[in-house]
Design an enzyme around this catalytic site. Structure first.
Site, PDB file in Angstrom:
ATOM      1  N   GLY A 208     -19.613 -27.141   6.935  1.00 47.25           N
ATOM      2  CA  GLY A 208     -19.045 -27.187   8.288  1.00 47.25           C
ATOM      3  C   GLY A 208     -17.902 -26.213   8.433  1.00 47.25           C
ATOM      4  N   ASN A 209     -17.102 -26.388   9.461  1.00 52.38           N
ATOM      5  CA  ASN A 209     -15.914 -25.546   9.637  1.00 52.38           C
ATOM      6  C   ASN A 209     -14.821 -26.377  10.302  1.00 52.38           C
ATOM      7  OD1 ASN A 209     -16.107 -25.176  12.623  1.00 52.38           O
ATOM      8  ND2 ASN A 209     -18.060 -24.234  12.033  1.00 52.38           N
TER       9      ASN A 209
END
Ligand code: PMT
Length: 396
Positions: A208-209
């Site tokens: 993810g981020n």
């Protein structure tokens, strides 16, 4: 902004009702016509005589006026009003509003109101934090009510905490600001992507981020306030759906975001691609949790995700606008221009991760908006809510 506006001031039965007098005075001073609607419990805290003297209108509380039998039409009132503000809004009235319990004149008026409704909750801190009150507040937000959050402070109970009705000046300011907001996006349908995407490795892990969704949700809120119908395709974030005409579609992966956007885009006037979409996803997602003990070292094979903005760029028809973001760490300007061209965007909003006041997580952003015609608008660092207004003003 309030000059000549028709405002319903709803007063419910809480100690903060004495502050409603000040709200009424400020509204009148600003040139608004005010119709007070008070619940029977409200009258225990503040007299109709005071309120009718200050508003210049008889106070409405019952469905029928005693003696004359005249019917007070909540339907007519709902059509008359440019805005309705319920202050104080007690836990009980908020619960009735959230559930459509139309057992007094104020709630029937609320249910008939065609205008924007504001509510300023006021109650003891434990009542405010109770899950049922919080549930009702979320429901009301989803129904489009603008909540004017209570402040922290001394409460009538002697306790200190959150639940104290916001000050009259602030309540009137929120109302005036709302009235000043142009409805220039009325009739427009706008797609907005927000948040990160999560690309699953196994049932418990993902790539993810750091996107919090704040920038995208601010855009959705401002577009809705200006009258647009918004489709908010959101990656996994913990944010409440903005008030107004906002349809929220929750997705997890880039592939899901892609499919939702491709389906929606043909019906849209514009799309703002604010999500931080993962460029790669694991080639395979394990069915069960990968165990270090039995698996040992692993190599993740990543495959490119579809480029959603670029796909919409190929679908774009005459009259549609496509706005992208560029989140860069180096050669910012050149990379942004390259994305603008490659994805067939009309505008790109450049923000740089080298700037501590811009990008992921922080409440501020500092952007440069570049158009396909080569025009550039540079803005200083501002709260993302205000940045959203700048983006809308330049691009839509
Ligand atoms: O959510 P916040 O914490 O408030 O942070 C806001 C933000 C930093 C996420 C936001 O301001 C921002 O910059 N969003 C875009 C982030 C990004 O992915 O930028 P990019 O330069 O990698 O992508 C360029 C554009 O293509 C973007 O519009 C992106 O949405 C889109 N894209 C990217 C990859 C992909 N597979 N599909 C896409 O549509």
């Amino acid at each position: 902004m309030l000059q000549g506006k028709h405002i319903i001031l709803g007063i419910t039965g809480g100690i903060a009702a004495y502050k409603s007098v000040q709200i009424l005075r400020l509204l009148r001073k600003a040139g608004a016509e005010v119709q007070v609607v008070i619940t029977p419990a409200g009258k225990e805290f503040i007299t109709p005589v005071t309120l009718s003297s200050l508003s210049g209108k008889p106070v409405i509380s019952e469905f029928f006026t005693a003696n004359t039998g005249v019917w007070n039409s909540h339907v007519d009132l709902g059509l008359w009003a440019d805005a309705m503000v319920i202050a104080p809004a007690t836990a009980s009235s908020l619960a009735k509003m959230a559930n459509g319990v139309a057992d007094n004149m104020l709630i029937t008026t609320y249910l008939s109101a065609k205008c924007q409704v504001f509510a300023a909750p006021a109650m003891d801190l434990d009542m405010y934090s109770h899950p049922s009150t919080q549930r009702n507040l979320r429901t009301l937000e989803q129904d489009g009510v603008i909540l004017i959050e209570p402040a922290d402070g001394y409460l009538a109970s002697g306790l200190v905490g959150k639940g104290r009705m916001e000050e009259p000046e602030q309540i009137v300011k929120v109302l005036a600001e709302h009235m000043a907001t142009p409805r220039d996006l009325e009739g427009k349908k706008i797609l907005i992507t927000a948040g990160p995407t999560h690309e699953n490795i196994d049932p418990v892990r993902f790539i993810g981020n750091y996107s919090s969704g704040k920038m995208g949700y601010s855009l959705a809120a401002r577009c809705a306030e200006r009258g647009a119908e918004v489709w908010l395709v959101s990656g996994p974030v913990s944010r409440t759906t903005p008030a107004g005409n906002v349809h929220r579609i929750d997705v997890t992966s880039a592939r899901e975001m892609h499919d939702a956007c491709v389906e929606l885009f043909p019906g849209m006037d514009a799309a703002i691609m604010c999500a931080a979409v993962a460029d790669y996803a694991p080639a395979e997602c394990a069915d069960s949790k990968i165990k270090r003990e039995s698996t040992g070292e692993i190599t993740l094979r990543l495959v490119p995700n579809p480029d959603i903005a670029a796909k919409l760029g190929t679908m774009k028809r005459e009259g549609q606008k496509l706005i992208g973001f560029a989140l860069e760490t180096n050669n910012e300007h050149a990379h942004a221009i390259d994305k603008l061209r490659r994805k067939n965007l009309d505008f790109i909003v450049l923000n740089s991760l080298r700037n501590p006041k811009a990008g992921f997580g922080v409440d501020t952003n500092q952007v440069t908006i570049i158009s396909a015609d080569g025009e550039e608008h540079d803005f200083p660092a501002k709260d993302k809510n205000i940045v959203a207004t700048d983006i809308i003003d330049v691009t839509l």
